[in-house]
Design an enzyme around this catalytic site. Structure first.
Site, PDB file in Angstrom:
ATOM      1  N   ARG A  56      20.484 -20.966  21.330  1.00 41.20           N
ATOM      2  CA  ARG A  56      20.218 -20.018  20.861  1.00 41.20           C
ATOM      3  C   ARG A  56      20.513 -19.284  20.667  1.00 41.20           C
ATOM      4  NH1 ARG A  56      15.978 -18.768  24.213  1.00 41.20           N
ATOM      5  NH2 ARG A  56      17.102 -17.137  24.796  1.00 41.20           N
ATOM      6  N   ASP A 181      14.180 -12.875  -2.748  1.00 41.46           N
ATOM      7  CA  ASP A 181      14.219 -14.227  -2.942  1.00 41.46           C
ATOM      8  C   ASP A 181      14.672 -14.774  -4.074  1.00 41.46           C
ATOM      9  OD1 ASP A 181      13.659 -17.423  -2.530  1.00 41.46           O
ATOM     10  OD2 ASP A 181      11.213 -17.007  -2.114  1.00 41.46           O
ATOM     11  N   LYS A 206      17.044 -25.923  -0.231  1.00 41.04           N
ATOM     12  CA  LYS A 206      17.348 -26.500  -2.074  1.00 41.04           C
ATOM     13  C   LYS A 206      18.070 -26.502  -2.104  1.00 41.04           C
ATOM     14  CE  LYS A 206      12.574 -25.936  -1.828  1.00 41.04           C
ATOM     15  NZ  LYS A 206      12.213 -25.469  -0.587  1.00 41.04           N
TER      16      LYS A 206
HETATM   17  N1  PLP Z   1      11.048 -19.551  -1.521  1.00 41.30           N
HETATM   18  C1  PLP Z   1      11.044 -20.149  -2.350  1.00 41.30           C
HETATM   19  C2  PLP Z   1      11.229 -19.720  -3.714  1.00 41.30           C
HETATM   20  C3  PLP Z   1      10.914 -21.756  -2.200  1.00 41.30           C
HETATM   21  O1  PLP Z   1      10.971 -23.009  -2.914  1.00 41.30           O
HETATM   22  C4  PLP Z   1      10.416 -22.379  -0.885  1.00 41.30           C
HETATM   23  C5  PLP Z   1      10.280 -23.611  -0.639  1.00 41.30           C
HETATM   24  O2  PLP Z   1       9.480 -24.374  -2.002  1.00 41.30           O
HETATM   25  C6  PLP Z   1      10.530 -20.719   0.230  1.00 41.30           C
HETATM   26  C7  PLP Z   1      10.477 -19.653   0.335  1.00 41.30           C
HETATM   27  C8  PLP Z   1      10.249 -21.826   1.512  1.00 41.30           C
HETATM   28  O3  PLP Z   1      11.405 -22.349   1.889  1.00 41.30           O
HETATM   29  P1  PLP Z   1      11.339 -23.558   2.985  1.00 41.30           P
HETATM   30  O4  PLP Z   1      10.327 -24.889   2.546  1.00 41.30           O
HETATM   31  O5  PLP Z   1      13.099 -24.349   3.708  1.00 41.30           O
HETATM   32  O6  PLP Z   1      10.970 -23.059   4.068  1.00 41.30           O
END
Ligand code: PLP
Length: 384
Positions: A56, A181, A206
């Site tokens: 962990r 992000d 992604k």
């Molecule tokens: N940020 C963006 C731009 C996303 O498209 C997504 C998921 O679609 C996330 C965060 C969340 O990521 P996760 O699905 O890996 O938890």
């Protein structure tokens, strides 16, 4: 060779060689998977390997993937989490109760929904703003004195482009941390830390993984001594949100082709955006690679090597026409998510009906298939 020792190497080399990771025990050019959850001590009770005590806290496969991301982002350090949302949550948990945060509006709906609920629960004042408008961002930051500013660029599914350097200036002027992000761009097309951001987040589920078979998230930091980073690092360890070794190994394998995939996805997405822009059944195309996109010049300046594989377009005839087109598609999988080698389509209004998403909007995650096959599929689906 590890990349921190070789800052001269380009992303393609760092990725293909997993930042120099090999298997020293066997001579394998690929690291082994280490599944052990606990690690032995010697007769004097000293750990056999001081880096490894309990899974962990950390594990070798996760360290390897983190090193690759650190090098690609130009970061001081990276931490991997079991999902993108776990990474978002790890950052927001550092915001003190009663503080305020500024968050870009109309970003990934899962992030917005979680942040709203979290802020309500913790008495944090949440201010949502159209951050691609720097004047609006500046006004709200000056008035609200946030601890944290959160932007997403390119945004999902609106494909808005926010000026990272401009947002960093605004956030820093009021003593806030700027987090970005950067999922839709991946570390190959954009490096927000180099533009002044403090923390960059990815849903590594992604493009970073790219094969729709790993759930993961990352946070990378510009200054590893930052107080917030220390809190995030400690909390990941003690609260148990580390990525597992198998996922980390798969992620490292996926990242070997990341620059190649992002290039091809960007090329395909641009070609489809241009095709759709001329299509009589299409009202609007949202793609920062198109010269008439309001964020085109900015995207050109702050992204390198392409505009990504995410694109949205609005079909004439509202939801019925959009859903009819989606139902006819044969190559685009009707599925959520983005950034995989296979193309996906999503009718976002079905998923988030009360957020202002146009009823006719279809979001494409463009993969690496042959462009003529993809075009032909859209043509027959749209009826031309
Ligand atoms: N940020 C963006 C731009 C996303 O498209 C997504 C998921 O679609 C996330 C965060 C969340 O990521 P996760 O699905 O890996 O938890």
């Amino acid at each position: 060779m590890t990349t921190p020792d070789r800052p001269d190497l380009s992303p393609a080399t760092i990725a293909a060689q997993a930042a120099g990771a090999t298997d020293a025990d066997t001579g394998g050019v690929v690291p082994a998977v280490h599944m052990a959850t606990t690690f032995a001590r010697d007769a004097d009770y000293a750990p056999l390997n001081a880096d490894n005590v309990y899974l962990r806290s950390h594990n070798e496969n996760t360290r390897v993937a983190e090193r690759v991301l650190t090098a690609l982002e130009g970061a001081a350090e990276t931490l991997l989490f079991p999902s993108g949302m776990a990474a978002v949550a790890a950052l927001f948990r550092t915001v003190p109760d009663g503080a305020s945060v500024v968050v870009q509006r109309q970003i990934y709906w899962g992030t917005t929904a979680w942040i709203r609920a979290f802020c309500t629960r913790r008495g944090i004042a949440l201010h949502e703003v159209e951050a691609s408008d720097l004047d609006a961002l500046s006004t709200v930051c000056a008035a609200e004195n946030p601890a944290l500013v959160w932007i997403e660029t390119p945004s999902n599914p609106w494909l808005r482009i926010t000026d990272v350097a401009g947002a960093a200036d605004i956030a820093h002027r009021v003593g806030a941390v700027l987090a970005v992000d950067s999922t839709a761009a991946s570390p190959v097309l954009s490096q927000p830390l180099g533009l002044g951001a403090d923390i960059v987040m990815h849903s590594a589920t992604k493009g970073i993984n790219g094969h729709s078979d790993v759930l993961a998230g990352s946070l990378s930091v510009r200054d590893a001594d930052h107080e917030i980073w220390q809190m995030i690092r400690t909390d990941r360890d003690t609260a148990g949100a580390v990525l597992g070794p198998m996922e980390a190994w798969l992620l490292t394998r996926g990242m070997r082709t990341l620059p190649l995939r992002m290039r091809e996805m960007s090329r395909n997405a641009l070609a489809l955006a241009e095709y759709l822009a001329d299509h009589p059944q299409v009202e609007t195309v949202l793609y920062p690679g198109l010269p008439d996109h309001p964020g085109h010049a900015l995207a050109q300046a702050q992204m390198t090597g392409g505009f990504g594989g995410l694109l949205s377009f609005v079909v004439k005839g509202e939801a019925p026409a959009a859903l009819r087109a989606v139902g006819r598609m044969q190559l685009f999988h009707r599925a959520t998510s983005l950034g995989g080698v296979e193309s996906l389509v999503e009718h976002r209004h079905t998923i988030e009906p009360h957020t202002g998403i146009p009823e006719g909007l279809l979001r494409l995650s463009v993969g690496i298939e042959d462009i003529e096959d993809l075009k032909a599929d859209l043509a027959q689906a749209l009826g031309q």
